[in-house]
Design a protein around this motif. Structure first.
Motif, PDB file in Angstrom:
ATOM      1  N   GLY A   1       0.131  34.697  53.342  1.00 15.60           N
ATOM      2  CA  GLY A   1      -0.168  34.746  51.918  1.00 15.60           C
ATOM      3  C   GLY A   1      -1.339  33.890  51.480  1.00 15.60           C
ATOM      4  O   GLY A   1      -1.554  33.714  50.280  1.00 15.60           O
TER       5      GLY A   1
ATOM      6  N   SER B   1      -1.061  40.300  52.407  1.00 16.33           N
ATOM      7  CA  SER B   1       0.394  40.363  52.536  1.00 16.33           C
ATOM      8  C   SER B   1       1.019  40.811  51.218  1.00 16.33           C
ATOM      9  O   SER B   1       0.434  40.628  50.145  1.00 16.33           O
ATOM     10  CB  SER B   1       0.948  38.997  52.912  1.00 16.33           C
ATOM     11  OG  SER B   1       0.818  38.092  51.826  1.00 16.33           O
ATOM     12  N   PRO B   2       2.214  41.418  51.269  1.00 22.94           N
ATOM     13  CA  PRO B   2       2.910  41.784  50.023  1.00 22.94           C
ATOM     14  C   PRO B   2       3.122  40.571  49.124  1.00 22.94           C
ATOM     15  O   PRO B   2       3.036  40.685  47.897  1.00 22.94           O
ATOM     16  CB  PRO B   2       4.245  42.355  50.532  1.00 22.94           C
ATOM     17  CG  PRO B   2       3.937  42.871  51.904  1.00 22.94           C
ATOM     18  CD  PRO B   2       2.944  41.897  52.468  1.00 22.94           C
ATOM     19  N   GLY B   3       3.387  39.405  49.731  1.00 23.09           N
ATOM     20  CA  GLY B   3       3.584  38.200  48.934  1.00 23.09           C
ATOM     21  C   GLY B   3       2.340  37.800  48.174  1.00 23.09           C
ATOM     22  O   GLY B   3       2.410  37.389  47.009  1.00 23.09           O
ATOM     23  N   TYR B   4       1.175  37.905  48.809  1.00 18.33           N
ATOM     24  CA  TYR B   4      -0.078  37.584  48.133  1.00 18.33           C
ATOM     25  C   TYR B   4      -0.316  38.559  46.981  1.00 18.33           C
ATOM     26  O   TYR B   4      -0.703  38.157  45.879  1.00 18.33           O
ATOM     27  CB  TYR B   4      -1.254  37.630  49.110  1.00 18.33           C
ATOM     28  CG  TYR B   4      -2.588  37.405  48.431  1.00 18.33           C
ATOM     29  CD1 TYR B   4      -3.091  36.120  48.264  1.00 18.33           C
ATOM     30  CD2 TYR B   4      -3.325  38.476  47.908  1.00 18.33           C
ATOM     31  CE1 TYR B   4      -4.289  35.903  47.606  1.00 18.33           C
ATOM     32  CE2 TYR B   4      -4.525  38.272  47.249  1.00 18.33           C
ATOM     33  CZ  TYR B   4      -5.001  36.982  47.109  1.00 18.33           C
ATOM     34  OH  TYR B   4      -6.188  36.768  46.437  1.00 18.33           O
ATOM     35  N   ILE B   5      -0.094  39.849  47.230  1.00 19.96           N
ATOM     36  CA  ILE B   5      -0.309  40.855  46.195  1.00 19.96           C
ATOM     37  C   ILE B   5       0.629  40.636  45.011  1.00 19.96           C
ATOM     38  O   ILE B   5       0.236  40.774  43.845  1.00 19.96           O
ATOM     39  CB  ILE B   5      -0.123  42.265  46.792  1.00 19.96           C
ATOM     40  CG1 ILE B   5      -1.217  42.544  47.829  1.00 19.96           C
ATOM     41  CG2 ILE B   5      -0.136  43.329  45.701  1.00 19.96           C
ATOM     42  CD1 ILE B   5      -1.027  43.817  48.618  1.00 19.96           C
ATOM     43  N   GLU B   6       1.868  40.266  45.311  1.00 24.38           N
ATOM     44  CA  GLU B   6       2.832  40.015  44.231  1.00 24.38           C
ATOM     45  C   GLU B   6       2.388  38.845  43.363  1.00 24.38           C
ATOM     46  O   GLU B   6       2.541  38.867  42.135  1.00 24.38           O
ATOM     47  CB  GLU B   6       4.203  39.721  44.839  1.00 24.38           C
ATOM     48  CG  GLU B   6       5.292  39.506  43.795  1.00 24.38           C
ATOM     49  CD  GLU B   6       6.651  39.266  44.444  1.00 24.38           C
ATOM     50  OE1 GLU B   6       7.585  38.884  43.710  1.00 24.38           O
ATOM     51  OE2 GLU B   6       6.770  39.451  45.676  1.00 24.38           O
ATOM     52  N   GLN B   7       1.797  37.831  43.992  1.00 26.38           N
ATOM     53  CA  GLN B   7       1.392  36.634  43.251  1.00 26.38           C
ATOM     54  C   GLN B   7       0.046  36.800  42.549  1.00 26.38           C
ATOM     55  O   GLN B   7      -0.148  36.308  41.429  1.00 26.38           O
ATOM     56  CB  GLN B   7       1.335  35.434  44.192  1.00 26.38           C
ATOM     57  CG  GLN B   7       0.998  34.123  43.488  1.00 26.38           C
ATOM     58  CD  GLN B   7       1.057  32.939  44.437  1.00 26.38           C
ATOM     59  OE1 GLN B   7       1.398  33.076  45.611  1.00 26.38           O
ATOM     60  NE2 GLN B   7       0.711  31.758  43.930  1.00 26.38           N
ATOM     61  N   HIS B   8      -0.898  37.506  43.194  1.00 26.12           N
ATOM     62  CA  HIS B   8      -2.269  37.548  42.673  1.00 26.12           C
ATOM     63  C   HIS B   8      -2.685  38.928  42.170  1.00 26.12           C
ATOM     64  O   HIS B   8      -3.771  39.068  41.602  1.00 26.12           O
ATOM     65  CB  HIS B   8      -3.250  37.107  43.766  1.00 26.12           C
ATOM     66  CG  HIS B   8      -3.036  35.699  44.225  1.00 26.12           C
ATOM     67  ND1 HIS B   8      -3.554  34.608  43.564  1.00 26.12           N
ATOM     68  CD2 HIS B   8      -2.349  35.199  45.295  1.00 26.12           C
ATOM     69  CE1 HIS B   8      -3.212  33.497  44.202  1.00 26.12           C
ATOM     70  NE2 HIS B   8      -2.472  33.821  45.250  1.00 26.12           N
ATOM     71  N   GLY B   9      -1.857  39.933  42.399  1.00 28.71           N
ATOM     72  CA  GLY B   9      -2.200  41.275  41.957  1.00 28.71           C
ATOM     73  C   GLY B   9      -2.979  42.038  43.017  1.00 28.71           C
ATOM     74  O   GLY B   9      -3.544  41.463  43.947  1.00 28.71           O
ATOM     75  N   LEU B  10      -3.001  43.354  42.859  1.00 29.20           N
ATOM     76  CA  LEU B  10      -3.685  44.227  43.815  1.00 29.20           C
ATOM     77  C   LEU B  10      -5.062  44.589  43.271  1.00 29.20           C
ATOM     78  O   LEU B  10      -5.165  45.224  42.223  1.00 29.20           O
ATOM     79  CB  LEU B  10      -2.865  45.502  44.034  1.00 29.20           C
ATOM     80  CG  LEU B  10      -3.454  46.529  45.008  1.00 29.20           C
ATOM     81  CD1 LEU B  10      -3.441  45.964  46.433  1.00 29.20           C
ATOM     82  CD2 LEU B  10      -2.656  47.839  44.937  1.00 29.20           C
TER      83      LEU B  10
ATOM     84  N   HIS C   1     -10.344  36.999  43.821  1.00 25.91           N
ATOM     85  CA  HIS C   1      -9.313  36.740  44.818  1.00 25.91           C
ATOM     86  C   HIS C   1      -9.730  35.711  45.864  1.00 25.91           C
ATOM     87  O   HIS C   1     -10.894  35.320  45.960  1.00 25.91           O
ATOM     88  CB  HIS C   1      -8.925  38.056  45.496  1.00 25.91           C
ATOM     89  CG  HIS C   1      -8.078  38.934  44.632  1.00 25.91           C
ATOM     90  ND1 HIS C   1      -6.706  38.930  44.670  1.00 25.91           N
ATOM     91  CD2 HIS C   1      -8.428  39.825  43.666  1.00 25.91           C
ATOM     92  CE1 HIS C   1      -6.226  39.788  43.789  1.00 25.91           C
ATOM     93  NE2 HIS C   1      -7.255  40.350  43.162  1.00 25.91           N
TER      94      HIS C   1
END
Length: 303
Positions: free
Chosen positions: A236, A173-182, A192
């Motif tokens: 997320g 999810s975009p929220g997960y990526i925002e918190q943990h990085g891509l 991850h």
């Protein structure tokens, strides 16, 4: 002395066929709307008339004996004859009847179920019954008429054909990526969190696609449901491995490292005795054409 087969009751034969499909007395009783004792009594009566045991009974349910398999073949011939007679008398044509087909929950719920209307419109006299299961369906035991799987089943009484393929990728999810990085590289993936299948409920190695894409993934949420995994990733909890068809109704997941992909073939298996039934042939043809038409979508090439 009269032949005991003259005492054979057609209703007992119907109870037998339903019991084979349900693999339990309780399941057959529920489907037939009869009591457990009535189903058990009718099966015993049929065995007495035929002179041999039809089932081996244990805690896991009912399993056909060698004699039971022979009786099943003949009973299905009787049912096929009656269904053909009904079709001819009603004008429904030779394709009428019931098809119970089985497959995994994910492809059934997220892809196939929404694509059956065209088949039903073309064959209105066919009744489709969809059975979802996380395990291999034993066509030789008549658990279903047709099995759609991600592997080729093997058995003397089965006919299998490869009819298509699909691919699996990693999503978050975009929220997960925002918190943990891509993640950008395979090394990044080890840092991850992941959503995956409950190992003790995985009977088919072909659904172990997360482990195929990520070495030793750090799983923080487990489920035996692909739909639940998708929802958890959407919320997320972590990265999830999903077939691309699972994203059809959910645009809130982002593809991660598109170069990482797993592929599965789609096989259709039917019992040897059913392979030429018009309704079985029609559904096989429909699925094959569907997977060919949707080949790019199933490969993840079309959003």
């Amino acid at each position: 002395m009269s032949d005991p087969l003259w005492n054979l009751d057609w209703d007992d034969l119907k109870v037998f066929l339903v019991s084979v499909r349900c693999q339990s007395v309780s399941g057959a009783a529920k489907e037939l709307k009869l009591s457990h004792s009535t189903v058990s009594r009718r099966l015993s009566r049929l065995e007495h008339v035929l002179g041999s045991a039809l089932f081996e009974r244990n805690r896991d349910g009912l399993f056909l004996t060698t004699f039971g398999r022979s009786v099943l073949t003949r009973a299905e011939e009787v049912v096929a004859g009656i269904n053909n007679l009904r079709s001819e008398l009603s004008g429904d044509g030779p394709t009428g009847g019931i098809i119970r087909f089985a497959t995994m929950e994910g492809i059934a719920s997220l892809y196939l179920a929404s694509r059956l209307a065209d088949f039903q419109a073309s064959y209105p006299s066919v009744r489709l019954e969809l059975l979802t299961t996380p395990r291999q369906v034993h066509i030789s035991h008549r658990e279903a008429d047709m099995f759609l799987s991600f592997f080729q089943p093997h058995g003397d009484d089965m006919v299998s054909k490869k009819v298509g393929a699909f691919e699996i990728g990693l999503y978050a999810s975009p929220g997960y990526i925002e918190q943990h990085g891509l993640p950008q590289t395979p090394d990044d993936l080890s840092k991850h969190h992941y959503v995956g299948y409950l190992d003790q409920f995985v009977e088919l190695d072909t659904v172990r696609w997360l482990e195929e894409l990520v070495k030793r993934p750090r799983i923080v949420f487990w489920s035996n449901s692909m739909i639940a995994q998708r929802s958890a990733a959407r919320g997320g909890l972590g990265i999830v491995a999903l077939p691309h068809f699972a994203l059809a109704e959910n645009e809130s997941l982002v593809r991660i490292m598109p170069e990482l992909s797993a592929r599965r073939s789609i096989w259709i298996t039917v019992h040897h005795d059913l392979r030429n039934l018009p309704r079985i042939v029609a559904l096989q043809k429909y699925f094959k054409e569907l997977f060919e038409t949707d080949a790019s979508y199933l490969a993840g090439e079309i959003p």
